[in-house]
Design a protein around this motif. Sequence first.
Motif, short mmCIF file in Angstrom:
data_model
loop_
_atom_site.label_atom_id
_atom_site.label_comp_id
_atom_site.label_asym_id
_atom_site.label_seq_id
_atom_site.Cartn_x
_atom_site.Cartn_y
_atom_site.Cartn_z
N GLU A 1 35.24 34.92 29.96
CA GLU A 1 33.79 36.26 30.63
C GLU A 1 33.14 35.14 31.61
O GLU A 1 32.81 35.65 32.50
CB GLU A 1 33.68 36.28 29.54
CG GLU A 1 32.72 38.14 29.25
CD GLU A 1 33.18 38.87 30.15
OE1 GLU A 1 34.45 38.66 29.80
OE2 GLU A 1 33.42 39.51 30.81
N PHE B 1 34.68 34.92 34.99
CA PHE B 1 34.99 36.64 35.39
C PHE B 1 33.66 36.57 36.05
O PHE B 1 33.57 37.84 36.99
CB PHE B 1 35.83 37.15 34.81
CG PHE B 1 37.60 36.98 35.28
CD1 PHE B 1 38.15 37.23 36.04
CD2 PHE B 1 37.91 35.64 34.13
CE1 PHE B 1 39.38 36.44 35.91
CE2 PHE B 1 39.07 35.16 33.94
CZ PHE B 1 39.67 35.50 35.61
N VAL B 2 32.76 37.35 35.33
CA VAL B 2 31.44 38.06 35.55
C VAL B 2 31.19 37.60 37.07
O VAL B 2 30.82 38.42 37.66
CB VAL B 2 30.30 37.34 34.71
CG1 VAL B 2 29.17 38.30 35.04
CG2 VAL B 2 30.49 38.43 33.47
N ASP C 1 33.72 38.52 39.78
CA ASP C 1 33.90 39.88 39.73
C ASP C 1 32.26 40.14 40.92
O ASP C 1 33.11 41.14 41.78
CB ASP C 1 32.74 40.25 38.42
CG ASP C 1 33.98 40.68 37.66
OD1 ASP C 1 34.69 40.65 37.39
OD2 ASP C 1 33.21 40.88 35.73
N TRP D 1 40.97 36.96 24.92
CA TRP D 1 39.91 37.20 25.77
C TRP D 1 40.75 38.30 26.94
O TRP D 1 40.56 39.70 27.77
CB TRP D 1 39.97 36.02 26.33
CG TRP D 1 38.30 36.52 28.23
CD1 TRP D 1 37.12 37.03 27.81
CD2 TRP D 1 38.87 37.52 29.27
NE1 TRP D 1 36.79 37.43 29.52
CE2 TRP D 1 37.83 37.21 30.41
CE3 TRP D 1 40.08 36.77 29.79
CZ2 TRP D 1 38.46 37.60 31.12
CZ3 TRP D 1 40.60 37.64 31.48
CH2 TRP D 1 39.49 37.53 31.94
N GLN E 1 41.25 42.34 28.38
CA GLN E 1 40.97 42.95 30.05
C GLN E 1 41.99 44.60 29.36
O GLN E 1 41.80 45.53 31.02
CB GLN E 1 41.85 41.93 30.47
CG GLN E 1 40.14 40.66 30.26
CD GLN E 1 38.71 40.98 30.73
OE1 GLN E 1 38.23 41.20 31.03
NE2 GLN E 1 38.22 40.41 29.70
N LEU F 1 40.52 40.30 39.42
CA LEU F 1 40.85 39.26 39.26
C LEU F 1 41.04 39.24 37.15
O LEU F 1 42.03 38.68 37.46
CB LEU F 1 39.98 38.04 39.38
CG LEU F 1 39.60 38.29 41.25
CD1 LEU F 1 38.76 37.07 41.90
CD2 LEU F 1 41.36 37.84 41.85
N ARG F 2 40.28 40.12 37.30
CA ARG F 2 40.68 39.31 35.21
C ARG F 2 42.14 40.13 35.07
O ARG F 2 43.02 40.11 34.12
CB ARG F 2 39.64 40.63 35.02
CG ARG F 2 38.79 40.19 35.09
CD ARG F 2 37.65 41.42 33.97
NE ARG F 2 35.88 40.95 34.69
CZ ARG F 2 35.23 40.40 33.51
NH1 ARG F 2 35.89 40.45 32.06
NH2 ARG F 2 33.45 40.51 33.26
#
Lengths: 115, 421
Positions: A53, A56-57, A60, B261, B265, B346-347
């Motif tokens: 996480e 990706f934060v 983002d 995770w 998403q 990208l997630r």
Amino acid sequence: MSHVSLPEQFAFLEPFVATWGGLRSQDERYLKRQELAQGELEAFHAALAPRLEEVFVHLDTFDPAALPEAEALLFRVVLGLTEASQAVEIFGQPRVPHAPFPHSVNMEWAGYQPH
Amino acid sequence: MTDITEHMTKARDLGLENDRVPTEYYTSPEYFRREQDMIFRRAWLMVGRVDELPEPGDFIVREMPTLKASVIIARGKDGEVRAFHNACSHRGVALVCHERGNALTFRCPYHAWTYGIDGSLRAIPAEQDFPHVDKATNGLARIHLDSWAGFIFLNFADEPEVTLPEFLAGIDVMLEGAPFEQFPFSIRVTDEIDCNWKNLVNAFNEGYHVAILHSKTLRAAVVPRENPHLHYLDVKQFGPHSAGTVQRNFDYDPQAPALTWVYAQMLPTSAPDIAAIEEGRAGFYEHPGINRIKVPNFGTETITIFPNISIQPLANGYLFYQFWPISAGRMRTEVRIYSRHAPRTLREEYAMASTLAATRDVVVEDMAMSRLQQIGFESGGKTYQQFGQNEPLLRMFTRDYEAYLAGGGLTKVPTQAEAAE
Ligand code: FES
Ligand SMILES: [Fe+2]
């Protein structure tokens, strides 16, 4: 090796850059996972999975189509976990049981260029 | 709670008594030759989706190893989608070398004979030296093409024995209006393996192996306590095609950080979108032909289209599997994972790559077993394999396979007008 390094706050992934950072397709990652020892896959998983996480934060905040080199390297390393997690979380071993080795599979995204 | 056992279709319920099948069907080059002529040159074969060719001039080229065919599929300026053999009328060159593209004309790289996107021969350099060639009758060789629900089918017979709707024999009616077009984005997985193609057809036609072979990949997610051998439920036959209902565990909650995770998403194609189901917007799940018996823990309807396709509609997309023989002992598997859209972040790319790896690994397990099965067959110690009462679709496929090889299998269903006469 390239001179690009990871964004500073993700230096904890530095030990895995040589293994995963240069791979450019899912099939290359699949092949890498098959040839690594389970212990190496576990070490990578242990370092990254709990912090996905956080990664990706950070990612983002960039345009996915125009990642700076450091972030592109980070994302390539992180994509290695899509394969390593199969070994660690699903199979408990690097390879799919009974499959040939090395095993290459063609994977194509229609109209999208994956990283 | 409904008693699930009453929906477990047994072979005897369908009158299928063929409990032993010769291993020769899976090892003999002679059988492979008969399959080419009697099945793959007679049946309608699915080769793609019309949304791969949205615009006039769009074309794709498909190699079909079973028939050694190279096929151009192109949308004309008139909007019609046509199929041709990829072979120049001059001296045979496979003239289109790109896998896909958009073109006004196809120009042969050898001597530049040029064809319209509709296959017509438009230009011959030094035409005066070909006075015997009538351009009007020397276009690219057509292959019969029709489509259903956005899927393109080809028929390699000179004259197809039946139309595509006749061939589909009612499975098209069952799936009428199923929302395949809501899931236009696909990832394609292809592999070639040393086994007979029917080993994989059979693997997708029974749930008996899921708790064992897929004990690490699928068992926890899909095998419910009340159906430990994942018996397919409510098996339906439509000519040689079929459908069966499969359950899954809605309370599956992987205790694994990376997988958890990913689920947070973007739900993988293979997982139920419980919120969407409750709100009645989970496309396939609402369709009346799917999960007819209304099992509450519905997973998928496994749909088999003869001879070589398996489709599994899911809440977030669908999985499409196709099995092409190359020889008696070698085949190509093509898997397509269809979802609503390409990754937007990208997630989502990570989540889709992870789902791709997971789906691929399940298929790799199936392919690994099919390869070991081939080794066993070819060793020659067993002249039969055996199908249980819980493997009705394997018996059904074999029945129809034998009918095709004998020259039948394709029953012309009378149209309503004919029936009324
Ligand atoms: S073979 Fe195509 S132009 Fe000669
Ligand atoms: Fe399977």
